[in-house]
Design an enzyme around this catalytic site. Structure first.
Site, PDB file in Angstrom:
ATOM      1  N   THR A  47       0.917  -1.170   0.164  1.00  0.00           N
ATOM      2  CA  THR A  47      -0.107  -0.514   0.166  1.00  0.00           C
ATOM      3  C   THR A  47       0.898   1.449  -0.019  1.00  0.00           C
ATOM      4  O   THR A  47       0.427   2.008  -0.710  1.00  0.00           O
ATOM      5  CB  THR A  47      -1.380  -0.302   1.117  1.00  0.00           C
ATOM      6  OG1 THR A  47      -1.652  -1.164   0.802  1.00  0.00           O
ATOM      7  CG2 THR A  47      -1.657   1.370   1.493  1.00  0.00           C
ATOM      8  N   PHE A  48       2.175   1.442   0.628  1.00  0.00           N
ATOM      9  CA  PHE A  48       3.270   2.201   0.285  1.00  0.00           C
ATOM     10  C   PHE A  48       3.650   2.479  -0.872  1.00  0.00           C
ATOM     11  O   PHE A  48       3.605   3.637  -1.212  1.00  0.00           O
ATOM     12  CB  PHE A  48       4.003   2.096   1.601  1.00  0.00           C
ATOM     13  CG  PHE A  48       4.638   3.206   2.127  1.00  0.00           C
ATOM     14  CD1 PHE A  48       4.214   3.994   3.062  1.00  0.00           C
ATOM     15  CD2 PHE A  48       6.270   3.432   1.083  1.00  0.00           C
ATOM     16  CE1 PHE A  48       5.032   5.240   2.987  1.00  0.00           C
ATOM     17  CE2 PHE A  48       7.300   4.319   1.037  1.00  0.00           C
ATOM     18  CZ  PHE A  48       6.754   5.393   2.113  1.00  0.00           C
ATOM     19  N   ALA A  71      -5.483  -3.644   0.943  1.00  0.00           N
ATOM     20  CA  ALA A  71      -6.054  -4.280   2.388  1.00  0.00           C
ATOM     21  C   ALA A  71      -4.767  -4.090   3.547  1.00  0.00           C
ATOM     22  O   ALA A  71      -3.172  -4.275   3.545  1.00  0.00           O
ATOM     23  CB  ALA A  71      -6.450  -5.945   2.510  1.00  0.00           C
ATOM     24  N   VAL A  72      -5.045  -2.802   4.805  1.00  0.00           N
ATOM     25  CA  VAL A  72      -3.772  -2.735   5.424  1.00  0.00           C
ATOM     26  C   VAL A  72      -3.915  -2.958   6.962  1.00  0.00           C
ATOM     27  O   VAL A  72      -4.969  -2.901   7.273  1.00  0.00           O
ATOM     28  CB  VAL A  72      -3.858  -0.707   5.852  1.00  0.00           C
ATOM     29  CG1 VAL A  72      -2.738  -0.687   6.796  1.00  0.00           C
ATOM     30  CG2 VAL A  72      -3.507  -0.301   4.775  1.00  0.00           C
ATOM     31  N   ILE A  73      -4.000  -4.581   7.533  1.00  0.00           N
ATOM     32  CA  ILE A  73      -4.629  -4.994   8.578  1.00  0.00           C
ATOM     33  C   ILE A  73      -3.592  -4.467   9.820  1.00  0.00           C
ATOM     34  O   ILE A  73      -2.575  -4.605   9.837  1.00  0.00           O
ATOM     35  CB  ILE A  73      -3.935  -6.201   7.788  1.00  0.00           C
ATOM     36  CG1 ILE A  73      -4.678  -7.201   7.093  1.00  0.00           C
ATOM     37  CG2 ILE A  73      -4.629  -7.294   9.165  1.00  0.00           C
ATOM     38  CD1 ILE A  73      -6.401  -6.860   6.723  1.00  0.00           C
ATOM     39  N   HIS A  79       1.443   0.966  12.787  1.00  0.00           N
ATOM     40  CA  HIS A  79       2.528   0.978  11.800  1.00  0.00           C
ATOM     41  C   HIS A  79       0.838   0.578  10.477  1.00  0.00           C
ATOM     42  O   HIS A  79       0.942   2.061   9.536  1.00  0.00           O
ATOM     43  CB  HIS A  79       3.524  -0.329  11.239  1.00  0.00           C
ATOM     44  CG  HIS A  79       3.870   0.170   9.984  1.00  0.00           C
ATOM     45  ND1 HIS A  79       5.038   0.351   9.841  1.00  0.00           N
ATOM     46  CD2 HIS A  79       3.241  -1.125   8.750  1.00  0.00           C
ATOM     47  CE1 HIS A  79       5.084   0.443   7.858  1.00  0.00           C
ATOM     48  NE2 HIS A  79       4.058  -0.703   8.012  1.00  0.00           N
TER      49      HIS A  79
END
EC number: 2.5.1.78
Length: 151
Positions: A47-48, A71-73, A79
């Site tokens: 994602t970054f 998807a940032v879990i 973080h």
């Protein structure tokens, strides 16, 4: 007659690919349903890296709008919050810089893997819907329409 369909690019993160590849499938399907043409799919490691790919796509003349998918879990640190917040801000800035819609189809921060799986359909289709609607409305406004509340 000139083709008036909306042409979009999709940027999708490969991190959490068990989630994001399903998001990509649904996004492409929904774009077809909306009679929009997917001109490019740009896969990035995580994602970054999404903002740089968004910038590349926005610079193309054959792209009217960009959809972001990721998807940032949630982990044990914050973080996920840092990544999601920065990416959201940067893609919004790019949308304004290039005067083209960029939608945010990124699940998180704070989502568990299970929650992300449950949100695949919603986030991917809403992201496509938002980008396509905005591109159509902006096109209508540029063509001199007095109303931009177009379905």
């Amino acid at each position: 007659m000139q083709d008036s369909s909306i042409k979009l690019g999709i940027v999708v993160a490969e991190f959490n690919y068990d989630i994001t590849h399903l998001m990509l499938d649904r996004a492409i399907s929904h774009a077809k349903f909306l009679n929009a043409e997917v001109r490019a799919v740009f896969k990035v490691p995580g994602t970054f890296e999404i903002p740089l790919a968004v910038k590349q796509l926005l610079s193309r003349d054959d792209i009217d709008c960009v959809v972001t998918l990721g998807a940032v879990i949630k982990g044990e640190t914050k973080h996920d919050e840092v990544i999601a917040n920065q990416v959201a801000r940067l893609v919004s800035d790019l949308s304004l810089e290039f005067n083209k819609p960029v939608s945010l189809g990124i699940i998180g921060p704070g989502a568990t893997h299970e929650q992300a799986m449950e949100r695949i359909e919603e986030y991917s289709t809403r992201a496509v819907e938002s980008a396509v609607k905005m591109a159509r409305r902006m096109r209508s406004m540029m063509e001199g329409s007095s109303s931009v509340n177009i379905e």
